[in-house]
Motif scaffolding. Structure first.
Motif, PDB file in Angstrom:
ATOM      1  N   THR A  20      13.886 -19.476  52.827  1.00 56.39           N
ATOM      2  CA  THR A  20      14.446 -18.942  51.656  1.00 56.39           C
ATOM      3  C   THR A  20      14.360 -17.269  51.844  1.00 56.39           C
ATOM      4  O   THR A  20      15.373 -16.714  51.214  1.00 56.39           O
ATOM      5  CB  THR A  20      13.459 -19.273  50.520  1.00 56.39           C
ATOM      6  N   ALA A  45      32.482 -19.242  49.709  1.00 54.43           N
ATOM      7  CA  ALA A  45      31.852 -20.086  49.063  1.00 54.43           C
ATOM      8  C   ALA A  45      31.941 -19.872  47.530  1.00 54.43           C
ATOM      9  O   ALA A  45      31.723 -18.444  47.249  1.00 54.43           O
ATOM     10  CB  ALA A  45      30.458 -20.325  49.656  1.00 54.43           C
ATOM     11  N   THR A  86      27.375 -20.199  43.438  1.00 60.31           N
ATOM     12  CA  THR A  86      26.346 -21.291  43.253  1.00 60.31           C
ATOM     13  C   THR A  86      26.206 -21.978  44.631  1.00 60.31           C
ATOM     14  O   THR A  86      25.044 -22.711  44.767  1.00 60.31           O
ATOM     15  CB  THR A  86      26.634 -22.173  42.053  1.00 60.31           C
ATOM     16  N   ASP A  87      26.980 -22.024  45.606  1.00 56.91           N
ATOM     17  CA  ASP A  87      27.044 -22.891  46.837  1.00 56.91           C
ATOM     18  C   ASP A  87      26.685 -21.978  47.836  1.00 56.91           C
ATOM     19  O   ASP A  87      26.672 -22.399  48.917  1.00 56.91           O
ATOM     20  CB  ASP A  87      28.267 -23.315  47.109  1.00 56.91           C
ATOM     21  N   ARG A  88      26.393 -20.695  47.652  1.00 59.09           N
ATOM     22  CA  ARG A  88      26.274 -19.622  48.790  1.00 59.09           C
ATOM     23  C   ARG A  88      24.920 -19.972  49.528  1.00 59.09           C
ATOM     24  O   ARG A  88      24.775 -19.966  50.761  1.00 59.09           O
ATOM     25  CB  ARG A  88      25.971 -18.223  48.220  1.00 59.09           C
ATOM     26  N   PRO A  89      23.723 -20.543  48.898  1.00 55.69           N
ATOM     27  CA  PRO A  89      22.660 -20.879  49.790  1.00 55.69           C
ATOM     28  C   PRO A  89      23.090 -21.979  51.006  1.00 55.69           C
ATOM     29  O   PRO A  89      22.550 -21.878  52.100  1.00 55.69           O
ATOM     30  CB  PRO A  89      21.347 -21.358  48.874  1.00 55.69           C
ATOM     31  N   ARG A  90      23.750 -22.914  50.314  1.00 54.30           N
ATOM     32  CA  ARG A  90      24.133 -24.175  51.173  1.00 54.30           C
ATOM     33  C   ARG A  90      25.172 -23.780  52.287  1.00 54.30           C
ATOM     34  O   ARG A  90      25.171 -23.931  53.497  1.00 54.30           O
ATOM     35  CB  ARG A  90      25.011 -25.390  50.407  1.00 54.30           C
ATOM     36  N   ALA A  91      26.183 -22.713  51.810  1.00 53.72           N
ATOM     37  CA  ALA A  91      26.986 -22.005  52.974  1.00 53.72           C
ATOM     38  C   ALA A  91      26.151 -21.301  54.200  1.00 53.72           C
ATOM     39  O   ALA A  91      26.696 -21.485  55.234  1.00 53.72           O
ATOM     40  CB  ALA A  91      27.878 -21.220  52.312  1.00 53.72           C
ATOM     41  N   VAL A 121      17.757 -16.683  53.460  1.00 56.67           N
ATOM     42  CA  VAL A 121      18.880 -16.781  52.462  1.00 56.67           C
ATOM     43  C   VAL A 121      19.037 -16.030  51.346  1.00 56.67           C
ATOM     44  O   VAL A 121      20.130 -15.619  50.694  1.00 56.67           O
ATOM     45  CB  VAL A 121      18.804 -18.407  52.051  1.00 56.67           C
ATOM     46  N   GLU A 145      23.083 -22.012  55.225  1.00 53.54           N
ATOM     47  CA  GLU A 145      22.438 -22.950  56.091  1.00 53.54           C
ATOM     48  C   GLU A 145      23.348 -23.588  56.759  1.00 53.54           C
ATOM     49  O   GLU A 145      23.093 -23.552  58.009  1.00 53.54           O
ATOM     50  CB  GLU A 145      21.716 -23.993  55.138  1.00 53.54           C
ATOM     51  N   GLU A 146      24.614 -23.873  56.451  1.00 59.79           N
ATOM     52  CA  GLU A 146      25.541 -24.612  57.285  1.00 59.79           C
ATOM     53  C   GLU A 146      26.088 -23.649  58.204  1.00 59.79           C
ATOM     54  O   GLU A 146      26.333 -24.002  59.381  1.00 59.79           O
ATOM     55  CB  GLU A 146      26.686 -25.208  56.408  1.00 59.79           C
TER      56      GLU A 146
END
Length: 126
Positions: free
Chosen positions: A101, A75, A78-83, A104, A85-86
């Motif tokens: 958090t 990822a 900047t998209d790592r937290p969303r990656a 994460v 969670e997914e």
């Protein structure tokens, strides 16, 4: 021998990961709120300590944790937290002991850590 001139492991889950008995020379070191600063594990095939240090239950399959880390690395930073969670939602075998958090943040810090290479090798059983 692993030589580290200066180690600053501020707020990271694992600063250095190595097999038990490894020769490590750390010069100057600063470690603050790391949870685990230097993780020494008995054998690359016994990775339960690494799995737990990353924020998962010791019973979580190492391969699933490795797959999550691969998702995170693929990822955009900047998209790592969303990656994360997914990836957590898509793998019901990922049994976490940290929540939200905190988990994460720990995984994002690990993804940016120089210890990541050793962690991935250990999770692969190599």
């Amino acid at each position: 021998m692993l030589k580290i001139g200066k180690l600053e492991a501020v707020d990271c889950g694992v600063g250095v990961a190595c097999t038990q008995g490894a020769s490590i020379d750390i010069g100057e070191a600063t470690m603050t709120r790391t949870g685990v600063a230097v993780l020494e594990y008995a054998d690359v095939r016994d990775v339960k300590d690494i799995v737990e240090a990353l924020g998962f239950s010791r019973e979580t399959p190492a391969g699933d944790v490795k797959a999550l880390l691969e998702d995170v690395l693929a990822a955009d930073p900047t998209d790592r937290p969303r990656a994360i969670e997914e990836s957590l939602l898509s793998r019901d075998t990922l049994d976490t002991i940290l929540n939200g958090t905190e988990l994460v943040d720990r995984i994002v810090r690990i993804a940016d850590s120089p210890a990541l290479k050793h962690i991935m090798q250990a999770l692969s059983g190599a």
